[in-house]
Design an enzyme around this catalytic site. Structure first.
Site, PDB file in Angstrom:
ATOM      1  N   ASP A  24      38.064  49.264  40.229  1.00  0.00           N
ATOM      2  CA  ASP A  24      36.659  48.893  39.958  1.00  0.00           C
ATOM      3  C   ASP A  24      35.616  49.533  40.878  1.00  0.00           C
ATOM      4  O   ASP A  24      34.634  48.865  41.257  1.00  0.00           O
ATOM      5  CB  ASP A  24      36.504  47.362  39.988  1.00  0.00           C
ATOM      6  CG  ASP A  24      37.356  46.657  38.948  1.00  0.00           C
ATOM      7  OD1 ASP A  24      38.060  47.347  38.185  1.00  0.00           O
ATOM      8  OD2 ASP A  24      37.330  45.409  38.901  1.00  0.00           O
ATOM      9  N   GLU A  72      36.029  46.938  35.592  1.00  0.00           N
ATOM     10  CA  GLU A  72      35.845  45.616  34.985  1.00  0.00           C
ATOM     11  C   GLU A  72      34.812  45.825  33.887  1.00  0.00           C
ATOM     12  O   GLU A  72      33.646  46.132  34.162  1.00  0.00           O
ATOM     13  CB  GLU A  72      35.382  44.585  36.018  1.00  0.00           C
ATOM     14  CG  GLU A  72      35.395  43.167  35.445  1.00  0.00           C
ATOM     15  CD  GLU A  72      35.164  42.086  36.513  1.00  0.00           C
ATOM     16  OE1 GLU A  72      35.343  42.344  37.713  1.00  0.00           O
ATOM     17  OE2 GLU A  72      34.788  40.967  36.104  1.00  0.00           O
ATOM     18  N   LYS A 129      39.306  46.699  32.021  1.00  0.00           N
ATOM     19  CA  LYS A 129      39.978  45.397  32.083  1.00  0.00           C
ATOM     20  C   LYS A 129      38.950  44.277  31.957  1.00  0.00           C
ATOM     21  O   LYS A 129      37.939  44.277  32.657  1.00  0.00           O
ATOM     22  CB  LYS A 129      40.804  45.271  33.375  1.00  0.00           C
ATOM     23  CG  LYS A 129      39.995  45.406  34.660  1.00  0.00           C
ATOM     24  CD  LYS A 129      40.911  45.248  35.852  1.00  0.00           C
ATOM     25  CE  LYS A 129      40.204  45.212  37.167  1.00  0.00           C
ATOM     26  NZ  LYS A 129      39.141  44.222  37.328  1.00  0.00           N
ATOM     27  N   VAL A 157      37.566  47.676  45.077  1.00  0.00           N
ATOM     28  CA  VAL A 157      36.755  46.492  45.381  1.00  0.00           C
ATOM     29  C   VAL A 157      36.921  45.432  44.300  1.00  0.00           C
ATOM     30  O   VAL A 157      37.233  45.747  43.168  1.00  0.00           O
ATOM     31  CB  VAL A 157      35.260  46.886  45.495  1.00  0.00           C
ATOM     32  CG1 VAL A 157      35.055  47.837  46.663  1.00  0.00           C
ATOM     33  CG2 VAL A 157      34.694  47.485  44.204  1.00  0.00           C
ATOM     34  N   CYS A 162      39.177  41.383  42.679  1.00  0.00           N
ATOM     35  CA  CYS A 162      39.971  42.180  41.733  1.00  0.00           C
ATOM     36  C   CYS A 162      41.143  42.905  42.379  1.00  0.00           C
ATOM     37  O   CYS A 162      42.177  43.102  41.737  1.00  0.00           O
ATOM     38  CB  CYS A 162      39.063  43.139  40.980  1.00  0.00           C
ATOM     39  SG  CYS A 162      37.975  42.254  39.838  1.00  0.00           S
ATOM     40  N   GLN A 202      54.273  35.990  55.979  1.00  0.00           N
ATOM     41  CA  GLN A 202      55.575  35.550  55.471  1.00  0.00           C
ATOM     42  C   GLN A 202      56.462  36.734  55.097  1.00  0.00           C
ATOM     43  O   GLN A 202      57.136  36.733  54.073  1.00  0.00           O
ATOM     44  CB  GLN A 202      55.381  34.613  54.269  1.00  0.00           C
ATOM     45  CG  GLN A 202      54.472  33.414  54.565  1.00  0.00           C
ATOM     46  CD  GLN A 202      54.325  32.494  53.381  1.00  0.00           C
ATOM     47  OE1 GLN A 202      55.296  31.860  52.974  1.00  0.00           O
ATOM     48  NE2 GLN A 202      53.130  32.440  52.831  1.00  0.00           N
TER      49      GLN A 202
HETATM   50  N1  TIU Z   1      36.010  43.965  40.810  1.00  0.00           N
HETATM   51  C1  TIU Z   1      35.773  42.748  41.306  1.00  0.00           C
HETATM   52  O1  TIU Z   1      36.223  42.419  42.395  1.00  0.00           O
HETATM   53  N2  TIU Z   1      34.964  41.882  40.545  1.00  0.00           N
HETATM   54  C2  TIU Z   1      34.171  40.921  41.099  1.00  0.00           C
HETATM   55  O2  TIU Z   1      33.504  40.185  40.382  1.00  0.00           O
HETATM   56  N3  TIU Z   1      34.166  40.827  42.461  1.00  0.00           N
HETATM   57  C3  TIU Z   1      33.369  40.027  43.236  1.00  0.00           C
HETATM   58  O3  TIU Z   1      33.597  40.005  44.447  1.00  0.00           O
HETATM   59  N4  TIU Z   1      32.392  39.346  42.681  1.00  0.00           N
END
Ligand code: TIU
Length: 226
Positions: A24, A72, A129, A157, A162, A202
């Site tokens: 993303d 996303e 996705k 990110v 995600c 762990q």
């Molecule tokens: N790609 C992803 O992490 N989508 C989010 O909505 N992340 C947030 O931190 N909001």
């Protein structure tokens, strides 16, 4: 087999069976005026990882190893977006509504494109996705299995949303997962740090974490010895 210095212990990377997954890295999360910004986040933290993420992608491209980019993204009619996801949060602009970079989190919109410095090359896999995780409603598991992939290196990110969801989903499907620390970021530094600790706790309950330098050094050392 390439042994990469990692936490909680060395990661055994298998050339030929390893793919890079870049989660993303789209304008929606990284640039002002996108979905991340609409949720009230300081998006400047995320753009800082672009150079290291580009360097990680280059390591895979130089070796012609498989690369998966995810976005996303929802269909233009939002039929793949649960109403609960649209309602969530208190942003003025919701998923599917017009922002400065087009409709938020909608496929084909300017904001939904991967940032130019990390743009996919021809032949690399691009997955849209609808969820936070990369396997839900994407067919990616079948694609990776078809290509004989058993090991995944993660970047992108946000670390605790995600990336972590995708890594946990991959771990449950039997992939050996390695996250590269400099190539992932969160709007909340403490969440990035906590996520890394959760992954390696762990005995590596979710997987491994390594630095970009240690991955590069391991690859170069293995290749020099070959
Ligand atoms: N790609 C992803 O992490 N989508 C989010 O909505 N992340 C947030 O931190 N909001």
């Amino acid at each position: 087999m390439v042994s990469v210095k990692a936490r909680p212990y060395d990661f055994e990377l298998k050339p030929g069976k390893t793919a890079l997954v870049v989660i993303d890295m789209q304008r929606d999360f990284i640039e002002p005026g996108g979905f991340g910004d609409a949720l009230g986040n300081d998006v400047s933290r995320l753009s800082a990882i672009i150079p290291d993420t580009a360097a990680l992608i280059a390591l895979f491209r130089e070796r012609s190893w498989p690369i998966v980019h995810t976005r996303e993204a929802h269909r233009t009619d939002l039929s793949d977006c649960p109403p609960s996801k649209i309602r969530r949060g208190n942003s003025a602009v919701k998923i599917g509504e017009e922002g400065p970079m087009g409709r938020l989190l909608v496929t084909g919109e300017p904001g939904n494109q991967i940032v130019p410095d990390l743009a996919p090359h021809t032949g690399e896999i691009v997955i849209d996705k609808p969820g936070k995780g990369m396997f839900w409603a994407t067919g990616l598991h079948e694609k990776l299995r078809g290509a004989g992939i058993t090991h995944l290196v993660f970047a992108g990110v946000t670390t605790e949303v995600c990336v972590q969801t995708s890594m946990r989903e991959a771990n449950d499907r039997g992939y050996e997962c390695l996250l590269i620390e400099e190539a992932t970021e969160s709007y909340f530094p403490e969440f990035k740090a906590s996520t890394i600790e959760m992954i390696v706790a762990q005995g590596g309950i979710v997987g491994w974490v390594a630095s970009l330098d240690d991955l590069r050094a391991a690859l170069e050392e293995a290749e020099a010895a070959a």
